[in-house]
Design a protein around this motif. Structure first.
Motif, PDB file in Angstrom:
ATOM      1  N   SER B 140       0.838  -1.204   0.000  1.00  0.00           N
ATOM      2  CA  SER B 140       0.000   0.000   0.000  1.00  0.00           C
ATOM      3  C   SER B 140       0.865   1.242   0.000  1.00  0.00           C
ATOM      4  CB  SER B 140      -0.919  -0.004   1.230  1.00  0.00           C
ATOM      5  OG  SER B 140      -0.141   0.136   2.389  1.00  0.00           O
ATOM      6  N   GLY B 141       0.274   2.362  -0.400  1.00  0.00           N
ATOM      7  CA  GLY B 141       0.965   3.655  -0.356  1.00  0.00           C
ATOM      8  C   GLY B 141       2.075   3.806  -1.379  1.00  0.00           C
ATOM      9  N   VAL B 142       2.088   2.962  -2.408  1.00  0.00           N
ATOM     10  CA  VAL B 142       3.099   3.108  -3.463  1.00  0.00           C
ATOM     11  C   VAL B 142       2.631   4.188  -4.433  1.00  0.00           C
ATOM     12  CG1 VAL B 142       4.233   1.931  -5.393  1.00  0.00           C
ATOM     13  CG2 VAL B 142       3.757   0.689  -3.277  1.00  0.00           C
ATOM     14  N   SER B 143       3.534   5.066  -4.820  1.00  0.00           N
ATOM     15  CA  SER B 143       3.181   6.091  -5.810  1.00  0.00           C
ATOM     16  C   SER B 143       3.350   5.511  -7.203  1.00  0.00           C
ATOM     17  CB  SER B 143       4.090   7.309  -5.668  1.00  0.00           C
ATOM     18  OG  SER B 143       3.934   7.852  -4.386  1.00  0.00           O
ATOM     19  N   LEU B 144       2.355   5.742  -8.038  1.00  0.00           N
ATOM     20  CA  LEU B 144       2.416   5.280  -9.423  1.00  0.00           C
ATOM     21  C   LEU B 144       2.496   6.490 -10.334  1.00  0.00           C
ATOM     22  CD1 LEU B 144       2.209   2.264 -10.171  1.00  0.00           C
ATOM     23  CD2 LEU B 144       1.093   2.726  -8.007  1.00  0.00           C
ATOM     24  N   LEU B 145       3.526   6.511 -11.176  1.00  0.00           N
ATOM     25  CA  LEU B 145       3.628   7.574 -12.169  1.00  0.00           C
ATOM     26  C   LEU B 145       3.147   6.987 -13.490  1.00  0.00           C
ATOM     27  CD1 LEU B 145       7.233   8.813 -11.287  1.00  0.00           C
ATOM     28  CD2 LEU B 145       5.074   9.520 -10.280  1.00  0.00           C
ATOM     29  N   VAL B 146       2.070   7.522 -13.995  1.00  0.00           N
ATOM     30  CA  VAL B 146       1.551   7.071 -15.288  1.00  0.00           C
ATOM     31  C   VAL B 146       2.020   8.096 -16.307  1.00  0.00           C
ATOM     32  CG1 VAL B 146      -0.524   6.548 -16.611  1.00  0.00           C
ATOM     33  CG2 VAL B 146      -0.413   5.971 -14.177  1.00  0.00           C
ATOM     34  N   MET B 147       2.957   7.664 -17.161  1.00  0.00           N
ATOM     35  CA  MET B 147       3.611   8.619 -18.063  1.00  0.00           C
ATOM     36  C   MET B 147       3.245   8.334 -19.509  1.00  0.00           C
ATOM     37  SD  MET B 147       7.283   8.707 -16.130  1.00  0.00           S
ATOM     38  CE  MET B 147       7.218   6.958 -15.757  1.00  0.00           C
ATOM     39  N   HIS B 148       2.818   9.370 -20.183  1.00  0.00           N
ATOM     40  CA  HIS B 148       2.512   9.239 -21.611  1.00  0.00           C
ATOM     41  C   HIS B 148       3.837   9.091 -22.346  1.00  0.00           C
ATOM     42  CE1 HIS B 148       1.292  10.866 -25.638  1.00  0.00           C
ATOM     43  NE2 HIS B 148       0.409   9.916 -25.414  1.00  0.00           N
ATOM     44  N   ALA B 149       3.956   8.042 -23.152  1.00  0.00           N
ATOM     45  CA  ALA B 149       5.210   7.764 -23.846  1.00  0.00           C
ATOM     46  C   ALA B 149       5.026   8.031 -25.325  1.00  0.00           C
ATOM     47  CB  ALA B 149       5.618   6.316 -23.625  1.00  0.00           C
ATOM     48  N   ASP B 150       5.885   8.858 -25.880  1.00  0.00           N
ATOM     49  CA  ASP B 150       5.875   9.031 -27.342  1.00  0.00           C
ATOM     50  C   ASP B 150       7.287   9.370 -27.784  1.00  0.00           C
ATOM     51  OD1 ASP B 150       6.199  11.614 -26.526  1.00  0.00           O
ATOM     52  OD2 ASP B 150       4.509  12.440 -27.654  1.00  0.00           O
ATOM     53  N   ILE B 151       7.405   9.706 -29.040  1.00  0.00           N
ATOM     54  CA  ILE B 151       8.713  10.067 -29.573  1.00  0.00           C
ATOM     55  C   ILE B 151       8.614  11.495 -30.074  1.00  0.00           C
ATOM     56  CG2 ILE B 151      10.417   9.566 -31.358  1.00  0.00           C
ATOM     57  CD1 ILE B 151       9.507   6.615 -31.116  1.00  0.00           C
ATOM     58  N   ALA B 152       9.512  12.330 -29.587  1.00  0.00           N
ATOM     59  CA  ALA B 152       9.530  13.722 -30.018  1.00  0.00           C
ATOM     60  C   ALA B 152      10.972  14.095 -30.281  1.00  0.00           C
ATOM     61  CB  ALA B 152       8.936  14.616 -28.935  1.00  0.00           C
ATOM     62  N   ASP B 153      11.194  14.822 -31.347  1.00  0.00           N
ATOM     63  CA  ASP B 153      12.540  15.257 -31.699  1.00  0.00           C
ATOM     64  C   ASP B 153      13.475  14.043 -31.805  1.00  0.00           C
ATOM     65  OD1 ASP B 153      14.490  17.087 -32.350  1.00  0.00           O
ATOM     66  OD2 ASP B 153      15.123  17.343 -30.260  1.00  0.00           O
ATOM     67  N   GLY B 154      12.929  12.918 -32.289  1.00  0.00           N
ATOM     68  CA  GLY B 154      13.763  11.756 -32.559  1.00  0.00           C
ATOM     69  C   GLY B 154      14.116  10.918 -31.356  1.00  0.00           C
ATOM     70  N   ARG B 155      13.581  11.304 -30.187  1.00  0.00           N
ATOM     71  CA  ARG B 155      13.911  10.541 -28.976  1.00  0.00           C
ATOM     72  C   ARG B 155      12.650  10.078 -28.299  1.00  0.00           C
ATOM     73  NH1 ARG B 155      17.240  14.984 -28.179  1.00  0.00           N
ATOM     74  NH2 ARG B 155      19.428  14.497 -28.489  1.00  0.00           N
ATOM     75  N   ARG B 156      12.791   8.971 -27.546  1.00  0.00           N
ATOM     76  CA  ARG B 156      11.684   8.556 -26.701  1.00  0.00           C
ATOM     77  C   ARG B 156      11.495   9.615 -25.619  1.00  0.00           C
ATOM     78  NH1 ARG B 156      12.201   2.177 -25.404  1.00  0.00           N
ATOM     79  NH2 ARG B 156      12.931   1.561 -27.472  1.00  0.00           N
ATOM     80  N   ARG B 157      10.250   9.858 -25.308  1.00  0.00           N
ATOM     81  CA  ARG B 157       9.966  10.888 -24.314  1.00  0.00           C
ATOM     82  C   ARG B 157       8.830  10.363 -23.444  1.00  0.00           C
ATOM     83  NH1 ARG B 157       7.156  16.441 -26.264  1.00  0.00           N
ATOM     84  NH2 ARG B 157       5.585  14.934 -26.912  1.00  0.00           N
ATOM     85  N   THR B 158       8.916  10.648 -22.145  1.00  0.00           N
ATOM     86  CA  THR B 158       7.787  10.317 -21.272  1.00  0.00           C
ATOM     87  C   THR B 158       7.369  11.590 -20.546  1.00  0.00           C
ATOM     88  OG1 THR B 158       9.308   9.678 -19.526  1.00  0.00           O
ATOM     89  CG2 THR B 158       8.407   7.900 -20.872  1.00  0.00           C
ATOM     90  N   GLN B 159       6.081  11.786 -20.459  1.00  0.00           N
ATOM     91  CA  GLN B 159       5.549  12.961 -19.767  1.00  0.00           C
ATOM     92  C   GLN B 159       4.517  12.491 -18.770  1.00  0.00           C
ATOM     93  OE1 GLN B 159       4.515  14.815 -23.572  1.00  0.00           O
ATOM     94  NE2 GLN B 159       5.397  16.691 -22.741  1.00  0.00           N
ATOM     95  N   LEU B 160       4.625  13.040 -17.562  1.00  0.00           N
ATOM     96  CA  LEU B 160       3.719  12.600 -16.500  1.00  0.00           C
ATOM     97  C   LEU B 160       2.284  12.965 -16.856  1.00  0.00           C
ATOM     98  CD1 LEU B 160       3.667  11.271 -13.708  1.00  0.00           C
ATOM     99  CD2 LEU B 160       3.660  13.565 -12.732  1.00  0.00           C
ATOM    100  N   GLU B 161       1.437  11.932 -16.882  1.00  0.00           N
ATOM    101  CA  GLU B 161       0.028  12.157 -17.209  1.00  0.00           C
ATOM    102  C   GLU B 161      -0.805  12.125 -15.920  1.00  0.00           C
ATOM    103  OE1 GLU B 161      -1.510  12.486 -20.284  1.00  0.00           O
ATOM    104  OE2 GLU B 161      -3.577  12.329 -19.542  1.00  0.00           O
ATOM    105  N   ARG B 162      -0.529  11.159 -15.059  1.00  0.00           N
ATOM    106  CA  ARG B 162      -1.278  11.024 -13.808  1.00  0.00           C
ATOM    107  C   ARG B 162      -0.332  10.560 -12.714  1.00  0.00           C
ATOM    108  NH1 ARG B 162      -6.631  10.178 -15.484  1.00  0.00           N
ATOM    109  NH2 ARG B 162      -6.786  11.633 -17.229  1.00  0.00           N
ATOM    110  N   PHE B 163      -0.761  10.829 -11.487  1.00  0.00           N
ATOM    111  CA  PHE B 163      -0.002  10.435 -10.310  1.00  0.00           C
ATOM    112  C   PHE B 163      -0.998   9.880  -9.316  1.00  0.00           C
ATOM    113  CE2 PHE B 163       1.727  11.479  -6.154  1.00  0.00           C
ATOM    114  CZ  PHE B 163       3.011  10.992  -6.267  1.00  0.00           C
ATOM    115  N   VAL B 164      -0.877   8.609  -8.965  1.00  0.00           N
ATOM    116  CA  VAL B 164      -1.823   8.002  -8.017  1.00  0.00           C
ATOM    117  C   VAL B 164      -1.060   7.162  -7.010  1.00  0.00           C
ATOM    118  CG1 VAL B 164      -3.885   7.903  -9.450  1.00  0.00           C
ATOM    119  CG2 VAL B 164      -2.197   6.070  -9.618  1.00  0.00           C
ATOM    120  N   SER B 165      -1.749   6.719  -5.978  1.00  0.00           N
ATOM    121  CA  SER B 165      -1.145   5.849  -4.976  1.00  0.00           C
ATOM    122  C   SER B 165      -1.987   4.584  -4.836  1.00  0.00           C
ATOM    123  CB  SER B 165      -1.108   6.540  -3.612  1.00  0.00           C
ATOM    124  OG  SER B 165      -0.274   7.650  -3.677  1.00  0.00           O
ATOM    125  N   THR B 166      -1.338   3.526  -4.370  1.00  0.00           N
ATOM    126  CA  THR B 166      -2.088   2.293  -4.146  1.00  0.00           C
ATOM    127  C   THR B 166      -2.855   2.393  -2.829  1.00  0.00           C
ATOM    128  OG1 THR B 166      -0.175   1.268  -3.069  1.00  0.00           O
ATOM    129  CG2 THR B 166      -0.478   0.842  -5.409  1.00  0.00           C
TER     130      THR B 166
END
Lengths: 524, 531
Positions: B140-166
């Motif tokens: 319990s109480g683990v933080s989950l980072l849900v990150m949108h993953a795409d490719i921008a400027d030729g590199r993999r990129r992740t951007q935080l979309e949501r933040f939740v806890s168990t």
């Protein structure tokens, strides 16, 4: 009772004592594995000793002589050794010494409980973002109280879950807004008739007088579902009769501090149902449910604090309410020290408001005066603290205020005379049965002076059966001990059955008092 | 409870008031709202019809606001507005957990009613999962980072979309997730708690875990969760609970403002337990750190920084001393060769046309994400907090010949580390004014066009990064200010191209070769898509 009080004790390297025992589930009696058990010296937060229990639930520490706080964390939930009820004090201290058996402790672990359920609307669809509030009903600080505890929001499936709650009794209130309520208001001209959900109380009633507490046991997962019904509500527009100056002054003072509170019936009596800060008159509260409300306006930024309040009945159909701002209620007074001398530093007057658990402390001037230029009407508890002082008597004019409780009316200017004293004395001793000290008992003192501003005090005895109040006001008291630390000792009716066998004691400055008090059986 | 008859009364009231607020008339606007994925009707969707003001109404001020009416759809997803005035209407539909949508083109109700309008609502997705430890016990109480993953400027990129806890069951859930690919990471909480007194409270926390991703231990090895409209995805993550320790020390050179701490292992930020920090003494205590080698970073107000390498191995780490210092100043020297002479502007005259001057500016992209740092106008230096960065350079009317940091060739090896407080070697960029042009078109024979096309120009003469561009609707594209040399051009129907990855470039086939000369325009036609 564990106090953050360092007990000065001579130590030598040879003085090492075993603090050991087993942590067991309060319900099943089985050992608790993977508990992080910590032993901390009194008054210090560093230098913890910590162990993780294995399958046998055992823990063991070697500690010097002193008083220690024993605590455990299991799956993120923490408890203190000797905690009888979750809202009693913070458990009891473990006292080590040559005559103390601290090697066979039984740490009863109260598994936290869970309350979960679903909130649906009148069409059976889940309601997202509904708030479910938990109000603890039980004894806290010796008083039977209803106090806010946790709250949770529903997810997209209308589900909420409140976990790690101590096993106890709770009132539950579910509130929410129809998701389309805001969108409905879109449109030209006259705003459309708003809709709102009535708050629903456990066990599924919209009538607050039918609300009942839900009792959860250690480790239980209790279910409480709620169904909202949408009803036609009203928009309430508040006009301020004499508020032009604030509106005109607004460009220069963008932080105009008018606050509008809507007070109505909730569980346990009146409560602030909503509060909106930085409003400008006229101001509309949207979607107010039919009912009887007190609208209270306060303006703390005006040249002189102003306030207004008015009861309104809201039915179907929008209403307009005019409030006339007038000088706000004010509280001032003077504190006289019983023993004259240099004025001590750091002396404070404290105020606690029952309605919303608001509290504030304010400094006392060197001449003993204090003032609160703006205070909301209501019932307050007044106290004096700092530099070892306490309020002995509090008077409003000629009227004594027993236990320091004062009622402030709208627009009133109240002046208090407080006599404060620092004639406090350390008072310690033991709770005993058959002359043997008993830990985990409740020791209570009751002031005998009916107009004393001081209240009953309770102490949950430490592992060696001792109690220890570091600073108690001088005076005459009744002293008794009872074998249930969870009784509402601050309530005069609750303590009455024990007073006939209570000891009469006088606490006087300059005398260190030690008492042994026999434990009475709790009267159910 | 309100009976269903009463409730109908409420709905009717709402519908009527909505109707009254639109202008009275004779037309009907009706239709249905359906789930775009299943085709099923969407009941109780809110439909709002808004009448657009006519040009006359707009000019004479008769309609300052659009006139609108709202209604909820019935169980069959149907809605019906009656008595509408003649006009052009736009129609919106919304419902929780669906992307709000407009019914295609504006609806004309000038001559006849419309009763066949169909609005499609696309459902959002949801991700739910459970975090278990090695004994299959929920955490319990683990933080989950849900990150949108795409490719921008030729590199993999992740951007935080949501933040939740168990919750206590180790379960988390995020909903209303737009379609896309998501990387999910489980971390500790790591918040800094500041105390005004000498020593803040110290609490337990003897077990923790190394951050873990759904499907793998690192961002790159993680399995992205693919969300399409209405997807209910499951993503369980296993973490290895292990003994965790405390890291304690003192922070000096404190100013005012918020102090935060972070722990890095390589480019990955590690979740820790809470951090207790005393403003009075500068003492800090980071809880729940598992064994490993880290960089401990402290910062105040994101203005001053301190970094220290630490190793945690089977016990608490005590007595660390960290001194806050300002960001490192990295001198930047840009030389443009063959820069045309700047014409002097006569006194009192404004320069209306920009000079065709070459310019270049560097950008440092933090490896841990976040915005790139670029020098301000006229600055000869970059203020860079300590950390790891990737170098990038952008030029106009010029092409880069070389970029170096000391002896490092930044074009071939763009990654480097900035240490706090240390003097940094300058970044030197040499570019030449001008460059070559590629002008081309994509013509794909039978393949239907109407899809946006993208073109990569991969230099064959150096390890520098490829250039990318988007073709116009008719397939035309161009590259300007290119360094002279041989290039291979590749056409794509997506911009999700990881072209800064050498592996990606090695695997490419189906390109067109072109030679670029300084000051010349090379023409090329791409007739097939790259593989």
């Amino acid at each position: 009772m564990f106090l953050l009080l360092a007990v000065a004790t001579a130590l030598s390297a040879a003085d090492v004592y075993r603090v050991a025992g087993v942590i067991i589930d309060s319900e099943t009696g089985s050992p608790v594995a993977n508990a992080s058990v910590a032993l901390s010296p009194g008054g210090e937060s560093r230098g913890d000793m910590g162990v993780i229990t294995g399958p046998d639930g055992r823990f063991s520490f070697d500690a010097p002589r002193g008083i220690f706080r024993l605590s455990a964390v299991v799956a993120g939930h923490s408890q203190v050794f000797g905690e009888m009820s979750p809202f009693s004090d913070a458990g009891i201290g473990v006292v080590t010494g040559p005559d103390e058996d601290t090697a066979h402790l039984v740490f009863r672990w109260f598994r936290p409980a869970v309350i979960t359920g679903r909130v649906l609307d009148d069409q059976g669809e889940p309601v997202e973002n509904a708030r479910v509030k938990l109000l603890h009903y039980g004894v806290a600080d010796g008083r039977t109280r209803i106090g806010p505890r946790n709250e949770a929001s529903t997810n997209d499936r209308g589900e909420y879950r409140i976990w790690e709650i101590p096993a106890a009794s709770y009132y539950l209130i579910a509130t929410g807004r129809p998701w389309y309520a805001e969108a409905w208001a879109v449109g030209p001209g006259k705003p459309q008739a708003p809709v709102a959900y009535r708050p629903v109380y456990y066990p599924g009633t919209a009538d607050v007088t039918h609300a009942a507490p839900l009792t959860v046991h250690p480790g239980e997962e209790a279910h409480a579902d709620f169904a909202f019904s949408a009803v036609a509500a009203a928009n309430v527009t508040v006009n301020c009769d004499n508020n032009t100056s604030v509106v005109e002054a607004l460009p220069a003072a963008p932080n105009g501090a008018m606050t509008l509170s809507v007070i109505g019936q909730s569980i346990g009596g009146e409560a602030v149902l909503s509060q909106t800060a930085f409003i400008i008159c006229p101001f509309t509260v949207n979607g107010v449910l039919p009912g009887h409300y007190l609208l209270r306006l306060s303006d703390t930024e005006a040249a002189g604090p102003r306030a207004a309040q008015r009861w309104v009945d809201v039915g179907v159909g929008d209403i307009e309410v005019s409030l006339s701002l007038h000088p706000a209620a004010a509280l001032s007074g003077r504190v006289t020290l019983k023993n004259a001398g240099a004025w001590p530093n750091g002396l404070l007057v404290g105020l606690f408001r029952d309605l919303d658990n608001w509290s504030e402390t304010m400094p006392i001037g060197a001449d003993g005066s204090f003032s609160v230029p703006h205070i909301e009407p209501g019932k307050y508890l007044v106290s004096v603290s700092g530099a070892g002082y306490y309020a002995e008597t509090i008077r409003a004019g000629d009227v004594a205020l027993p236990r320091g409780v004062v009622n402030i009316e709208d627009g009133a200017e109240l002046r208090l005379s407080i006599v404060a004293s620092n004639k406090s004395v350390r008072f310690r001793g033991f709770a005993t049965r058959d002359d043997q000290p008993l830990g985990n008992m409740l020791v209570v003192i009751v002031p005998r002076d009916p107009v004393s501003a001081y209240s009953n005090q309770g102490y949950q005895t430490d592992s060696d059966g001792s109690f220890d109040w570091p600073a108690l006001p001088a005076g005459d008291y009744l002293l008794f001990a009872v074998d249930d630390p969870t009784i509402a000792y601050a309530d005069p009716e609750t303590v009455k059955p024990y007073l006939s066998q209570a000891k009469q004691i006088r606490i006087e400055p300059g005398k260190v008092l030690e008492e042994r008090v026999p434990v009475q059986a709790v009267v159910k | 409870m309100v009976s269903s008859d009463q409730m109908r009364g409420v709905w009717l009231l709402l519908l009527l008031t909505g109707w009254c607020s639109a202008q009275q008339g004779e037309y009907v606007l009706a239709g249905s709202v359906v789930n775009s994925r299943t085709g099923e009707p969407v009941k109780r969707a809110l439909v709002t019809a808004t009448r657009q003001a006519t040009p006359e109404e707009s000019t004479n001020g008769a309609a300052m606001q659009p006139v609108s009416a709202s209604a909820l759809t019935d169980v069959s997803g149907a809605f019906r507005f009656t008595g509408l005035a003649a006009g052009t209407y736009s129609l919106w539909a919304s419902k929780p957990h669906f992307d709000a949508a407009q019914a295609g083109a504006p609806i004309d109700l000038k001559k006849s009613s419309r009763e066949d309008v169909r609005v499609e609502l696309s459902p959002f997705g949801a991700i739910e999962g459970r975090i278990d430890d090695q004994r299959d016990e929920p955490v319990s109480g683990v933080s989950l980072l849900v990150m949108h993953a795409d490719i921008a400027d030729g590199r993999r990129r992740t951007q935080l979309e949501r933040f939740v806890s168990t919750d206590d069951r180790g379960i988390y859930r995020v909903w209303d997730v737009p379609p896309g690919r998501y990387v999910i990471e489980a971390v500790g909480s790591g918040a800094t708690f500041t105390y005004l007194d000498e020593a803040g409270p110290s609490n337990g926390g003897f077990l923790s875990f190394v951050p873990a991703y759904f499907g793998g231990p690192t961002t790159d090895s993680a399995t992205p969760v693919v969300i399409e409209p209405g997807t209910e995805a499951r993503a369980n993550i296993g973490v290895l609970l292990q003994p965790a320790y405390k890291v304690r020390g003192t922070l000096t050179n404190l100013g005012t403002g918020e102090v935060t701490f972070a722990l890095f292992s390589g480019d990955e930020q590690y979740g820790t337990g809470r951090v207790n920090f005393s403003r009075a003494s500068g003492a800090f205590e980071m809880l729940e750190v598992v064994n490993g080698s880290y960089a401990l970073l402290a910062m105040q107000n994101h203005e001053v920084f301190a970094e220290l390498p630490i190793v945690v191995h089977g016990g608490d780490v005590n007595g660390l001393r960290m001194a806050l210092a300002g960001p490192a100043e990295i001198p930047v020297i840009v030389r443009i060769l063959d820069q045309p002479a700047v014409k002097a502007i006569p006194e009192g005259q404004q320069q209306l046309e920009p000079q065709n001057l070459g310019f270049c500016y560097p950008a440092l992209r933090p490896s841990s994400g976040g915005y790139p740092i670029i020098p301000g106008p006229g600055d000869g230096a970059i203020q860079a907090p300590p950390g790891r960065y990737r170098f990038d350079v952008s030029c106009g009317n010029a092409y880069v010949i070389s970029a170096t940091l000391g002896t490092t060739d930044l074009l071939a090896n763009p990654g480097f580390t900035v240490a706090p407080g240390l003097a940094q070697a300058p970044i030197e960029i040499v570019a030449r004014h001008g460059g070559g042009i590629i002008s081309g078109a994509i013509k794909l024979g039978q393949v239907p066009t109407g899809k946006t096309m993208f073109v990569l120009a991969v230099p064959r003469f150096s390890a520098r990064a490829p250039e990318s561009t988007q073709a116009s609707d008719d397939g035309q594209f161009s590259f300007e200010s290119l360094a002279p040399g041989d290039y291979t051009l590749y056409g794509f129907s997506t911009d999700q191209l990881e072209y800064r990855s050498p592996e990606f470039l090695r695997g490419l086939t189906g390109g067109e070769s072109v030679h670029v000369e300084d000051g010349a325009t090379a023409a090329v036609t791409i007739t097939r898509l790259a593989q």
